[in-house]
Design a protein around this motif. Structure first.
Motif, PDB file in Angstrom:
ATOM      1  N   THR A  35     -24.818  -4.640   2.221  1.00 42.17           N
ATOM      2  CA  THR A  35     -25.074  -5.368   3.406  1.00 42.17           C
ATOM      3  C   THR A  35     -25.472  -7.185   3.008  1.00 42.17           C
ATOM      4  N   GLU A  36     -25.708  -7.182   1.623  1.00 42.97           N
ATOM      5  CA  GLU A  36     -25.628  -9.190   1.315  1.00 42.97           C
ATOM      6  C   GLU A  36     -24.083  -9.549   1.147  1.00 42.97           C
ATOM      7  N   GLY A  37     -23.414  -9.107   1.181  1.00 44.62           N
ATOM      8  CA  GLY A  37     -21.812  -9.113   1.010  1.00 44.62           C
ATOM      9  C   GLY A  37     -21.500  -9.308  -0.541  1.00 44.62           C
ATOM     10  N   ARG A  38     -21.825  -8.249  -1.275  1.00 43.55           N
ATOM     11  CA  ARG A  38     -21.440  -8.556  -2.911  1.00 43.55           C
ATOM     12  C   ARG A  38     -20.143  -7.287  -2.878  1.00 43.55           C
ATOM     13  N   VAL A  39     -19.366  -7.173  -3.481  1.00 47.56           N
ATOM     14  CA  VAL A  39     -18.350  -5.985  -3.355  1.00 47.56           C
ATOM     15  C   VAL A  39     -18.464  -5.752  -4.992  1.00 47.56           C
ATOM     16  N   LEU A  40     -18.878  -4.351  -4.903  1.00 44.86           N
ATOM     17  CA  LEU A  40     -18.697  -3.713  -5.758  1.00 44.86           C
ATOM     18  C   LEU A  40     -17.841  -2.121  -5.846  1.00 44.86           C
ATOM     19  N   GLN A  41     -17.121  -2.126  -7.389  1.00 42.45           N
ATOM     20  CA  GLN A  41     -16.327  -1.035  -7.451  1.00 42.45           C
ATOM     21  C   GLN A  41     -16.668   0.488  -8.325  1.00 42.45           C
ATOM     22  N   ILE A  42     -16.389   0.962  -8.391  1.00 46.33           N
ATOM     23  CA  ILE A  42     -16.657   2.177  -8.456  1.00 46.33           C
ATOM     24  C   ILE A  42     -15.653   2.868  -9.319  1.00 46.33           C
ATOM     25  N   ASP A  43     -15.089   3.253 -10.411  1.00 42.84           N
ATOM     26  CA  ASP A  43     -13.560   3.387 -11.197  1.00 42.84           C
ATOM     27  C   ASP A  43     -13.908   5.176 -11.429  1.00 42.84           C
ATOM     28  N   SER A  44     -12.670   6.595 -11.094  1.00 40.40           N
ATOM     29  CA  SER A  44     -12.628   6.932 -10.776  1.00 40.40           C
ATOM     30  C   SER A  44     -14.386   8.386 -10.940  1.00 40.40           C
TER      31      SER A  44
ATOM     32  N   PRO B 297     -28.707  -0.034  -3.403  1.00 42.18           N
ATOM     33  CA  PRO B 297     -30.007   0.657  -3.208  1.00 42.18           C
ATOM     34  C   PRO B 297     -29.937   0.068  -1.128  1.00 42.18           C
ATOM     35  N   SER B 298     -29.444  -1.185  -0.913  1.00 39.08           N
ATOM     36  CA  SER B 298     -29.647  -1.586  -0.062  1.00 39.08           C
ATOM     37  C   SER B 298     -28.095  -1.325   0.879  1.00 39.08           C
ATOM     38  N   GLY B 299     -26.992  -0.190   0.588  1.00 41.73           N
ATOM     39  CA  GLY B 299     -25.555   0.257   1.256  1.00 41.73           C
ATOM     40  C   GLY B 299     -24.885  -0.508   1.478  1.00 41.73           C
ATOM     41  N   ALA B 300     -23.407   0.451   1.738  1.00 38.37           N
ATOM     42  CA  ALA B 300     -22.266  -0.417   1.887  1.00 38.37           C
ATOM     43  C   ALA B 300     -22.237  -0.564   3.333  1.00 38.37           C
ATOM     44  N   LYS B 301     -21.657  -1.573   4.125  1.00 35.79           N
ATOM     45  CA  LYS B 301     -21.043  -2.204   5.492  1.00 35.79           C
ATOM     46  C   LYS B 301     -19.300  -1.525   5.465  1.00 35.79           C
ATOM     47  N   TYR B 302     -18.911  -1.774   4.191  1.00 35.36           N
ATOM     48  CA  TYR B 302     -17.384  -0.992   3.841  1.00 35.36           C
ATOM     49  C   TYR B 302     -16.826  -0.334   3.084  1.00 35.36           C
ATOM     50  N   ILE B 303     -16.530   0.363   3.075  1.00 34.18           N
ATOM     51  CA  ILE B 303     -15.430   1.280   1.992  1.00 34.18           C
ATOM     52  C   ILE B 303     -14.277   1.018   2.062  1.00 34.18           C
ATOM     53  N   ALA B 304     -13.343   1.209   0.548  1.00 35.84           N
ATOM     54  CA  ALA B 304     -11.917   1.658   0.725  1.00 35.84           C
ATOM     55  C   ALA B 304     -11.973   2.321  -0.817  1.00 35.84           C
ATOM     56  N   ASN B 305     -11.429   3.520  -0.036  1.00 32.03           N
ATOM     57  CA  ASN B 305     -11.454   4.789  -0.736  1.00 32.03           C
ATOM     58  C   ASN B 305      -9.825   4.781  -0.880  1.00 32.03           C
ATOM     59  N   ASN B 306      -9.960   4.292  -2.413  1.00 27.19           N
ATOM     60  CA  ASN B 306      -8.820   3.927  -3.957  1.00 27.19           C
ATOM     61  C   ASN B 306      -8.014   5.191  -4.560  1.00 27.19           C
ATOM     62  N   THR B 307      -8.983   6.880  -3.742  1.00 25.88           N
ATOM     63  CA  THR B 307      -9.337   7.676  -5.099  1.00 25.88           C
ATOM     64  C   THR B 307      -7.992   8.469  -4.653  1.00 25.88           C
ATOM     65  N   LEU B 308      -7.707   9.336  -5.018  1.00 23.11           N
ATOM     66  CA  LEU B 308      -6.611  10.581  -4.595  1.00 23.11           C
ATOM     67  C   LEU B 308      -7.593  12.332  -4.360  1.00 23.11           C
ATOM     68  N   ASN B 309      -8.790  11.322  -3.971  1.00 22.29           N
ATOM     69  CA  ASN B 309      -9.693  13.126  -3.550  1.00 22.29           C
ATOM     70  C   ASN B 309     -10.521  12.144  -1.949  1.00 22.29           C
TER      71      ASN B 309
END
Length: 117
Positions: free
Chosen positions: A39-48, A59-71
């Motif tokens: 929500t603060e505009g930071r872009v974060l990535q979680i790998d596998s 903690p602030s939450g996500a306003k946009y999520i792109a699921n580029n996983t195979l699940n």
């Protein structure tokens, strides 16, 4: 002649064993990346991410999520993979994104479909 083939057979069996054990390790993770904007505009990535358990987002939450996983994923508004009162969960299919809508409660956690929460 049989003595010359035994080392080759043993090496082949060892390679087969290593290859199959490597595949079972890969099955415990959602192969790919999850990219989200806080929500603060930071872009974060979680790998596998692991397929089992509840995974917290920032903690602030996500306003946009792109699921580029195979699940596929299930998104929650609560930090403990439960949705807050008067909010719904969201099913986010593989290779899809949720751009969010103005006024939407941010996503704070997710589970991987096929895993155990």
């Amino acid at each position: 002649m049989a003595d010359l083939r035994r080392p080759g057979i043993r090496a082949g069996a060892l390679l087969l064993m290593l290859a199959t054990s490597g595949c079972s390790v890969m099955d415990s993770n959602a192969v790919g990346t999850l990219i989200y904007h806080t929500t603060e505009g930071r872009v974060l990535q979680i790998d596998s991410p692991p397929v089992d358990g509840c995974h917290r987002l920032a903690p602030s939450g996500a306003k946009y999520i792109a699921n580029n996983t195979l699940n596929d994923l299930i998104l929650y508004t609560g930090p403990d993979c439960r949705s807050l009162a008067d909010t719904e969960t969201f099913y986010l299919a593989t290779q899809m994104s949720d751009p969010g809508v103005p006024g939407q409660v941010p996503w704070r956690s997710f589970t991987v479909v096929g895993g155990n929460a």
